[in-house]
Design a protein around this motif. Structure first.
Motif, PDB file in Angstrom:
ATOM      1  N   VAL A 109       0.884  -1.206   0.186  1.00 40.52           N
ATOM      2  CA  VAL A 109      -0.087  -0.348  -0.221  1.00 40.52           C
ATOM      3  C   VAL A 109       0.706   1.412  -0.070  1.00 40.52           C
ATOM      4  CG1 VAL A 109      -0.193   0.172   2.575  1.00 40.52           C
ATOM      5  CG2 VAL A 109      -1.829   0.819   1.096  1.00 40.52           C
ATOM      6  N   ASP A 110       2.229   1.075   0.387  1.00 41.80           N
ATOM      7  CA  ASP A 110       2.739   2.422   0.451  1.00 41.80           C
ATOM      8  C   ASP A 110       3.945   2.343  -0.443  1.00 41.80           C
ATOM      9  OD1 ASP A 110       1.241   3.972   2.092  1.00 41.80           O
ATOM     10  OD2 ASP A 110       2.658   2.782   3.910  1.00 41.80           O
ATOM     11  N   THR A 111       4.240   1.359  -1.215  1.00 45.77           N
ATOM     12  CA  THR A 111       5.686   1.489  -2.498  1.00 45.77           C
ATOM     13  C   THR A 111       4.784   2.093  -3.506  1.00 45.77           C
ATOM     14  OG1 THR A 111       5.257  -1.183  -1.463  1.00 45.77           O
ATOM     15  CG2 THR A 111       6.724  -0.260  -3.709  1.00 45.77           C
ATOM     16  N   PRO A 112       6.377   3.817  -3.309  1.00 41.89           N
ATOM     17  CA  PRO A 112       6.010   3.309  -4.476  1.00 41.89           C
ATOM     18  C   PRO A 112       5.943   3.061  -5.803  1.00 41.89           C
ATOM     19  CG  PRO A 112       7.902   4.267  -3.338  1.00 41.89           C
ATOM     20  CD  PRO A 112       7.263   2.902  -2.376  1.00 41.89           C
ATOM     21  N   ASN A 113       4.851   3.892  -6.651  1.00 46.98           N
ATOM     22  CA  ASN A 113       4.667   3.488  -7.693  1.00 46.98           C
ATOM     23  C   ASN A 113       4.211   1.909  -8.355  1.00 46.98           C
ATOM     24  OD1 ASN A 113       5.689   5.499  -9.411  1.00 46.98           O
ATOM     25  ND2 ASN A 113       7.749   4.547  -8.496  1.00 46.98           N
ATOM     26  N   TYR A 114       3.904   1.357  -7.229  1.00 46.85           N
ATOM     27  CA  TYR A 114       2.907  -0.749  -7.308  1.00 46.85           C
ATOM     28  C   TYR A 114       2.156  -0.039  -8.103  1.00 46.85           C
ATOM     29  CZ  TYR A 114       0.485  -4.301  -5.902  1.00 46.85           C
ATOM     30  OH  TYR A 114       0.498  -5.497  -5.673  1.00 46.85           O
ATOM     31  N   LYS A 115       1.315  -0.977  -8.830  1.00 48.79           N
ATOM     32  CA  LYS A 115       0.419  -0.862  -9.566  1.00 48.79           C
ATOM     33  C   LYS A 115      -0.725  -2.005  -8.721  1.00 48.79           C
ATOM     34  CE  LYS A 115       0.341   2.828 -11.549  1.00 48.79           C
ATOM     35  NZ  LYS A 115       0.616   3.548 -11.039  1.00 48.79           N
ATOM     36  N   ALA A 116      -1.877  -1.806  -8.257  1.00 53.27           N
ATOM     37  CA  ALA A 116      -2.782  -3.106  -7.812  1.00 53.27           C
ATOM     38  C   ALA A 116      -2.483  -4.345  -8.598  1.00 53.27           C
ATOM     39  CB  ALA A 116      -4.216  -2.261  -7.425  1.00 53.27           C
ATOM     40  N   GLN A 117      -2.980  -5.496  -8.088  1.00 51.52           N
ATOM     41  CA  GLN A 117      -3.061  -6.601  -8.877  1.00 51.52           C
ATOM     42  C   GLN A 117      -4.635  -6.872  -8.127  1.00 51.52           C
ATOM     43  OE1 GLN A 117      -0.971  -7.413 -11.549  1.00 51.52           O
ATOM     44  NE2 GLN A 117       0.336  -5.749 -10.544  1.00 51.52           N
ATOM     45  N   LYS A 118      -5.565  -7.660 -10.057  1.00 50.55           N
ATOM     46  CA  LYS A 118      -6.984  -8.436  -9.446  1.00 50.55           C
ATOM     47  C   LYS A 118      -6.993  -9.586 -10.018  1.00 50.55           C
ATOM     48  CE  LYS A 118      -8.943  -5.892 -13.046  1.00 50.55           C
ATOM     49  NZ  LYS A 118     -10.325  -5.017 -13.250  1.00 50.55           N
ATOM     50  N   VAL A 119      -7.320  -9.883  -9.966  1.00 51.28           N
ATOM     51  CA  VAL A 119      -8.012 -11.545 -10.619  1.00 51.28           C
ATOM     52  C   VAL A 119      -9.367 -11.217 -11.538  1.00 51.28           C
ATOM     53  CG1 VAL A 119      -8.354 -14.052 -10.491  1.00 51.28           C
ATOM     54  CG2 VAL A 119      -6.742 -12.865  -8.413  1.00 51.28           C
ATOM     55  N   THR A 120      -9.071 -11.282 -12.663  1.00 53.35           N
ATOM     56  CA  THR A 120     -10.217 -11.293 -13.776  1.00 53.35           C
ATOM     57  C   THR A 120     -10.689 -13.031 -14.067  1.00 53.35           C
ATOM     58  OG1 THR A 120      -8.944 -11.554 -15.433  1.00 53.35           O
ATOM     59  CG2 THR A 120      -9.813  -9.549 -14.513  1.00 53.35           C
ATOM     60  N   PHE A 121     -11.860 -13.433 -13.720  1.00 53.39           N
ATOM     61  CA  PHE A 121     -12.792 -14.436 -13.906  1.00 53.39           C
ATOM     62  C   PHE A 121     -13.374 -14.176 -15.334  1.00 53.39           C
ATOM     63  CE2 PHE A 121     -12.020 -14.428  -9.845  1.00 53.39           C
ATOM     64  CZ  PHE A 121     -11.797 -15.287  -9.585  1.00 53.39           C
ATOM     65  N   ASP A 122     -13.372 -13.226 -15.993  1.00 50.15           N
ATOM     66  CA  ASP A 122     -14.890 -12.981 -17.523  1.00 50.15           C
ATOM     67  C   ASP A 122     -14.471 -13.586 -18.755  1.00 50.15           C
ATOM     68  OD1 ASP A 122     -13.365  -9.591 -18.870  1.00 50.15           O
ATOM     69  OD2 ASP A 122     -12.386 -11.666 -17.724  1.00 50.15           O
ATOM     70  N   ARG A 123     -13.363 -13.438 -19.196  1.00 49.79           N
ATOM     71  CA  ARG A 123     -12.825 -14.532 -19.857  1.00 49.79           C
ATOM     72  C   ARG A 123     -13.542 -16.652 -19.983  1.00 49.79           C
ATOM     73  NH1 ARG A 123      -7.260 -14.881 -20.402  1.00 49.79           N
ATOM     74  NH2 ARG A 123      -7.348 -18.258 -20.592  1.00 49.79           N
ATOM     75  N   VAL A 124     -13.245 -16.748 -19.452  1.00 47.50           N
ATOM     76  CA  VAL A 124     -13.185 -18.020 -18.996  1.00 47.50           C
ATOM     77  C   VAL A 124     -14.861 -18.302 -18.767  1.00 47.50           C
ATOM     78  CG1 VAL A 124     -13.132 -20.115 -17.081  1.00 47.50           C
ATOM     79  CG2 VAL A 124     -11.489 -18.714 -17.424  1.00 47.50           C
ATOM     80  N   LEU A 125     -15.499 -17.412 -18.631  1.00 50.69           N
ATOM     81  CA  LEU A 125     -16.990 -17.656 -17.654  1.00 50.69           C
ATOM     82  C   LEU A 125     -17.541 -17.246 -19.732  1.00 50.69           C
ATOM     83  CD1 LEU A 125     -19.263 -17.586 -16.224  1.00 50.69           C
ATOM     84  CD2 LEU A 125     -18.822 -14.880 -15.529  1.00 50.69           C
ATOM     85  N   GLN A 126     -17.402 -16.792 -19.975  1.00 53.49           N
ATOM     86  CA  GLN A 126     -17.361 -16.603 -21.354  1.00 53.49           C
ATOM     87  C   GLN A 126     -17.510 -18.318 -22.480  1.00 53.49           C
ATOM     88  OE1 GLN A 126     -19.651 -14.258 -22.994  1.00 53.49           O
ATOM     89  NE2 GLN A 126     -19.820 -13.371 -21.150  1.00 53.49           N
ATOM     90  N   ASN A 127     -16.681 -18.511 -22.255  1.00 58.16           N
ATOM     91  CA  ASN A 127     -15.843 -19.694 -22.559  1.00 58.16           C
ATOM     92  C   ASN A 127     -16.768 -21.015 -22.252  1.00 58.16           C
ATOM     93  OD1 ASN A 127     -13.634 -18.758 -24.562  1.00 58.16           O
ATOM     94  ND2 ASN A 127     -12.246 -19.114 -23.018  1.00 58.16           N
ATOM     95  N   GLU A 128     -17.042 -21.111 -20.873  1.00 62.71           N
ATOM     96  CA  GLU A 128     -17.589 -22.187 -20.646  1.00 62.71           C
ATOM     97  C   GLU A 128     -19.686 -21.977 -20.491  1.00 62.71           C
ATOM     98  OE1 GLU A 128     -16.971 -24.252 -18.465  1.00 62.71           O
ATOM     99  OE2 GLU A 128     -15.120 -23.820 -18.530  1.00 62.71           O
ATOM    100  N   LEU A 129     -20.064 -20.775 -20.957  1.00 64.46           N
ATOM    101  CA  LEU A 129     -21.351 -20.233 -21.371  1.00 64.46           C
ATOM    102  C   LEU A 129     -21.099 -20.740 -22.992  1.00 64.46           C
ATOM    103  CD1 LEU A 129     -22.535 -16.695 -20.106  1.00 64.46           C
ATOM    104  CD2 LEU A 129     -22.818 -19.525 -19.673  1.00 64.46           C
ATOM    105  N   LYS A 130     -20.012 -20.530 -23.838  1.00 64.75           N
ATOM    106  CA  LYS A 130     -20.489 -21.408 -25.438  1.00 64.75           C
ATOM    107  C   LYS A 130     -20.006 -22.541 -25.192  1.00 64.75           C
ATOM    108  CE  LYS A 130     -18.192 -16.735 -26.904  1.00 64.75           C
ATOM    109  NZ  LYS A 130     -17.016 -16.047 -27.648  1.00 64.75           N
ATOM    110  N   ALA A 131     -19.800 -23.217 -24.421  1.00 68.08           N
ATOM    111  CA  ALA A 131     -18.705 -24.883 -24.327  1.00 68.08           C
ATOM    112  C   ALA A 131     -20.482 -25.624 -25.039  1.00 68.08           C
ATOM    113  CB  ALA A 131     -19.553 -25.557 -23.112  1.00 68.08           C
ATOM    114  N   ASN A 132     -20.146 -26.744 -25.261  1.00 67.57           N
ATOM    115  CA  ASN A 132     -21.276 -27.459 -26.047  1.00 67.57           C
ATOM    116  C   ASN A 132     -22.490 -27.509 -25.608  1.00 67.57           C
ATOM    117  OD1 ASN A 132     -19.135 -28.849 -27.665  1.00 67.57           O
ATOM    118  ND2 ASN A 132     -18.336 -29.918 -25.648  1.00 67.57           N
ATOM    119  N   ARG A 133     -23.162 -27.080 -25.683  1.00 68.83           N
ATOM    120  CA  ARG A 133     -24.872 -26.736 -26.016  1.00 68.83           C
ATOM    121  C   ARG A 133     -25.759 -27.599 -26.747  1.00 68.83           C
ATOM    122  NH1 ARG A 133     -25.416 -20.980 -24.898  1.00 68.83           N
ATOM    123  NH2 ARG A 133     -23.969 -20.530 -26.260  1.00 68.83           N
TER     124      ARG A 133
END
Length: 125
Positions: free
Chosen positions: A31-55
């Motif tokens: 939080v106090d490290t100069p020039n550090y950029k926050a990291q985040k975890v994303t799930f969106d690409r995989v969700l789209q793949n799951e929704l397009k899977a064999n239906r």
């Protein structure tokens, strides 16, 4: 046909939640490290793949058996940048931490419930 068992889906979600926990912890630690950029975890690409899977029907949601982990960690370039170039918002991180802890507890309970079902099916008490 569903190619991912509920336990496999829960395992993927638990792994994603753990990755998110690690990213949040890293953000808080820096939080106090100069020039550090926050990291985040994303799930969106995989969700789209799951929704397009064999239906069998376009209105059905099904699951694939892809080897994709279901998430990825990315740099969060948004948010207010402090004078030292850091963009970690401690209040936001603490809120995400609490939300992720609840998700992990819920997923752990779901995994436990699946194992109880297996035990019943296999004739256990």
């Amino acid at each position: 046909m569903i190619s991912v068992t509920p336990l496999t889906a829960i395992e993927r979600a638990l792994n994603g939640s753990m990755a998110e926990q690690n990213a949040i912890a890293q953000n808080i630690a820096n939080v106090d490290t100069p020039n550090y950029k926050a990291q985040k975890v994303t799930f969106d690409r995989v969700l789209q793949n799951e929704l397009k899977a064999n239906r069998t029907n376009a209105s059905h949601i099904s699951f694939s058996s892809s080897e994709d982990s279901g998430y990825r960690t990315v740099t969060d370039n948004y948010g207010t940048v402090q004078n030292n170039g850091n963009n970690v918002d401690l209040d936001h991180e603490m809120s995400d931490l609490a939300q992720n802890q609840l998700l992990y507890q819920t997923l752990s309970q779901a995994a436990s419930d699946q194992f109880k079902k297996f035990n019943i099916v296999l004739g256990g008490a």
